[in-house]
Write an enzyme that holds these catalytic residues in place. Structure first.
Site, PDB file in Angstrom:
ATOM      1  N   GLU A  35      52.196  23.205  78.193  1.00  0.00           N
ATOM      2  CA  GLU A  35      53.458  22.883  78.381  1.00  0.00           C
ATOM      3  C   GLU A  35      54.056  23.398  79.590  1.00  0.00           C
ATOM      4  O   GLU A  35      54.233  24.604  79.765  1.00  0.00           O
ATOM      5  CB  GLU A  35      54.027  23.314  77.177  1.00  0.00           C
ATOM      6  CG  GLU A  35      55.478  22.724  76.905  1.00  0.00           C
ATOM      7  CD  GLU A  35      56.123  23.203  75.525  1.00  0.00           C
ATOM      8  OE1 GLU A  35      57.551  22.690  75.520  1.00  0.00           O
ATOM      9  OE2 GLU A  35      55.622  23.838  74.896  1.00  0.00           O
ATOM     10  N   ARG A 262      42.676  33.227  70.014  1.00  0.00           N
ATOM     11  CA  ARG A 262      43.719  33.834  70.911  1.00  0.00           C
ATOM     12  C   ARG A 262      43.491  35.053  71.372  1.00  0.00           C
ATOM     13  O   ARG A 262      43.218  36.004  70.462  1.00  0.00           O
ATOM     14  CB  ARG A 262      45.330  33.687  70.712  1.00  0.00           C
ATOM     15  CG  ARG A 262      46.041  34.030  71.824  1.00  0.00           C
ATOM     16  CD  ARG A 262      47.760  34.195  71.293  1.00  0.00           C
ATOM     17  NE  ARG A 262      47.855  32.970  70.663  1.00  0.00           N
ATOM     18  CZ  ARG A 262      48.661  32.160  71.417  1.00  0.00           C
ATOM     19  NH1 ARG A 262      48.769  32.442  72.667  1.00  0.00           N
ATOM     20  NH2 ARG A 262      49.309  31.159  70.893  1.00  0.00           N
ATOM     21  N   LYS A 272      55.602  33.126  75.687  1.00  0.00           N
ATOM     22  CA  LYS A 272      56.426  32.536  77.061  1.00  0.00           C
ATOM     23  C   LYS A 272      57.718  32.706  76.493  1.00  0.00           C
ATOM     24  O   LYS A 272      58.643  33.296  77.627  1.00  0.00           O
ATOM     25  CB  LYS A 272      56.093  30.963  77.034  1.00  0.00           C
ATOM     26  CG  LYS A 272      55.124  30.767  77.648  1.00  0.00           C
ATOM     27  CD  LYS A 272      54.924  29.169  77.994  1.00  0.00           C
ATOM     28  CE  LYS A 272      53.686  28.655  78.595  1.00  0.00           C
ATOM     29  NZ  LYS A 272      53.777  27.036  78.719  1.00  0.00           N
TER      30      LYS A 272
END
Length: 558
Positions: A35, A262, A272
């Site tokens: 993204e 992750r 982020k």
């Protein structure tokens, strides 16, 4: 010698099983779907290496697809940075795609779902929708708008698209099952109204698809065979499959979503949102601040593509989340730079050394090796004179037998030069040493072939000739946070754990060969660590970032 075959990770095992049963090799196609709402970080690097690595392993195409469905947070700057990062890591995508490429198709499919009774416009606010969804142990309650007529839904949905309704007044929801044990299946939102300009489509659209709607359909459009996501998307898989089934027909190639864990890096954050806070609050200078775990930050600090790819390969792919010690990443860059970085001399905390029996005004150009680990690196000439700079910590007036550097009455060798002996010191009014006086043995020059030059002493010091020294700004970076997992304590703000000593700026001196060093060039400063030229460096104003120390100093603190 037979090379040991590397065992397959569980993702590769999935692909191998599919190749035996449901897929042909030509069916394989992967994607990396960032993204564009920030810069990529070290966690994304693992995903990049996974997807593009699979492409290389199976000789299959890999698309770079931007999930640009939220114009509030997304910018062209982030798109450009992501592309630069992927290319820098050494990967090339088969096709550059955007979710926004499919806005019309997604809209058309949504209209069909309304006509088929699989979607409806809900006119409640977000709080009411959330409350009606229930809990994991309590079924949800149907929206009062769930049974709106197809005609009314179509009319409202078109008005939403044209911006004829206010933001937040309506959403489009899939009609699935408000009693499902999977909360994500309880009539999830497919579209919301946003009267915002999109960085690619401008003001053409006043509605934007949600991730769950755009993700699987984009995979389907691109004929992606395996869509690999991080573990938090495991509950989304059921919805992914439901949406794809609604737009596909028998015989279509259906993508498969699978999940991996992750990997978090110690002493930093990889959210982020939190990285953005660090930038906006001025704790770091920018997304590419060398303390940041962003790929651009690591690049600016002096990390190499091979070191990051080696790190990703070493930590591998797992099914369970864990924290990877930052020391492993540092080990990978040391291993890489040790083979490739030229050895040079830079003094970070200088004190003047005067060789009293060296001829005044004399200078010599001595030969020294560029990198003993690289046979092709060759040698260079460095200037030597009566006055030198050495590290302040390399001298003690009085020292015990375990101190193998310079002290009064003891000998050490100057790297690629002579053996010297400490004789006396000069101090200022505060008792601070300003000069160290020594004598040198003229017959002990390195590489001269004389018997004296072969004389062994226990210590070797790096140095820089004072008349030839180039002043440089040295930026010493440390861990950004002083705890292993700064965002694990939910009752405390992660910013409380910022390391106040994560950056120290000093002025030092380097040898003259570095005067023309270009941005991003990497060097090992003898005995001091690995450094690279920062982008703010210029002619007459050299700036070096310390990439990593020669040894792991943090290991001693554990």
């Amino acid at each position: 010698m037979i090379e040991e075959k590397k065992s397959l990770n569980f993702i590769e095992q999935i692909i191998e099983e599919d190749l035996k049963s449901t897929h042909k090799k030509d069916d394989l196609k992967f994607r990396f779907p960032p993204e564009p709402n920030g810069y990529l970080h070290i966690g994304h690097a693992s995903s990049i290496c996974l997807n593009f690595g699979l492409g290389e392993r199976y000789n299959a195409p890999v698309n770079l697809r931007f999930d640009d469905t939220n114009p509030i947070k997304e910018e062209q700057e982030f798109v450009d940075a992501i592309k630069e990062d992927v290319l820098w890591l050494g990967f090339k995508w088969a096709k550059e795609c955007y979710a926004s490429d499919y806005f019309q198709q997604l809209y058309d499919w949504a209209v069909k779902m309304i006509k088929d009774g699989d979607a409806y416009v809900d006119s409640q606010d977000s709080a009411a929708i959330a409350e009606q969804k229930g809990t994991p142990i309590k079924p949800g309650v149907a929206s009062p708008y769930r049974e709106r007529s197809v005609e009314e839904n179509l009319e409202l949905f078109e008005k939403m698209k044209n911006g004829e309704t206010s933001e937040g007044a309506h959403v489009l929801r899939a009609k699935i099952d408000m009693a499902s044990s999977n909360m994500l299946m309880r009539d999830p939102i497919m579209y919301r109204s946003l009267h915002k300009k999109h960085h690619r489509t401008g003001n053409n659209w006043m509605i934007y698809p949600m991730y769950d709607w755009a993700h699987g359909e984009s995979d389907f459009i691109e004929s992606i065979s395996h869509s690999f996501c991080t573990l938090e998307f495991l509950p989304h898989r059921e919805l992914y499959n439901w949406f794809v089934k609604k737009v596909s027909k028998e015989g279509d190639f259906i993508p498969k979503q699978r999940e991996f864990a992750r990997r978090n890096l110690s002493h930093t954050v990889v959210s982020k949102r939190k990285l953005l806070q660090l930038v906006e609050k001025g704790i770091v200078s920018a997304w590419d601040d060398p303390r940041m775990p962003t790929i651009s930050g690591l690049r600016r600090r002096g990390y190499t593509p091979m070191s990051i790819r080696k790190f990703a390969d070493t930590i591998g792919i797992a099914k369970r989340e864990n924290i990877i010690d930052a020391s492993l990443l540092e080990f990978c860059i040391r291993e890489d730079l040790n083979k490739t970085a030229p050895r040079v001399m830079g003094v970070l905390d200088p004190v003047k050394l005067v060789i009293t029996n060296y001829e005044e005004g004399k200078e010599e150009w001595l030969e020294t090796e560029n990198n003993p680990e690289d046979e092709k690196a060759g040698t260079r000439k460095i200037p030597f004179s009566k006055e030198l700079y050495i590290e302040r910590e390399d001298f003690k007036e009085e020292a015990n037998r375990k101190f193998f550097r310079l002290s009064l009455g003891k000998e050490v060798r100057l790297k690629s030069a002579y053996i010297i002996k400490g004789e006396s010191v000069v101090k200022d009014e505060n008792g601070e040493i300003t000069e160290i006086h020594c004598t040198y043995d003229p017959k002990s020059k390195s590489g001269s072939g004389s018997e004296e030059s072969l004389r062994k002493v226990k210590g070797t010091l790096h140095w820089v000739s004072v008349p030839h020294a180039i002043e440089a700004e040295i930026r010493l970076y440390d861990r950004l946070f002083n705890v292993e997992s700064p965002d694990s304590d939910k009752e405390k703000d992660f910013l409380e754990f910022v390391n106040p000593d994560s950056l120290k700026v000093i002025n030092g001196f380097v040898e003259p060969s570095l005067e023309g060093a270009g941005v991003a060039e990497k060097f090992q400063f003898q005995r001091m660590g690995y450094f690279c030229v920062d982008k703010e460096s210029s002619k007459g104003n050299l700036v070096f970032n310390r990439t990593v120390a020669l040894r792991d100093s943090w290991a001693k603190q554990k």
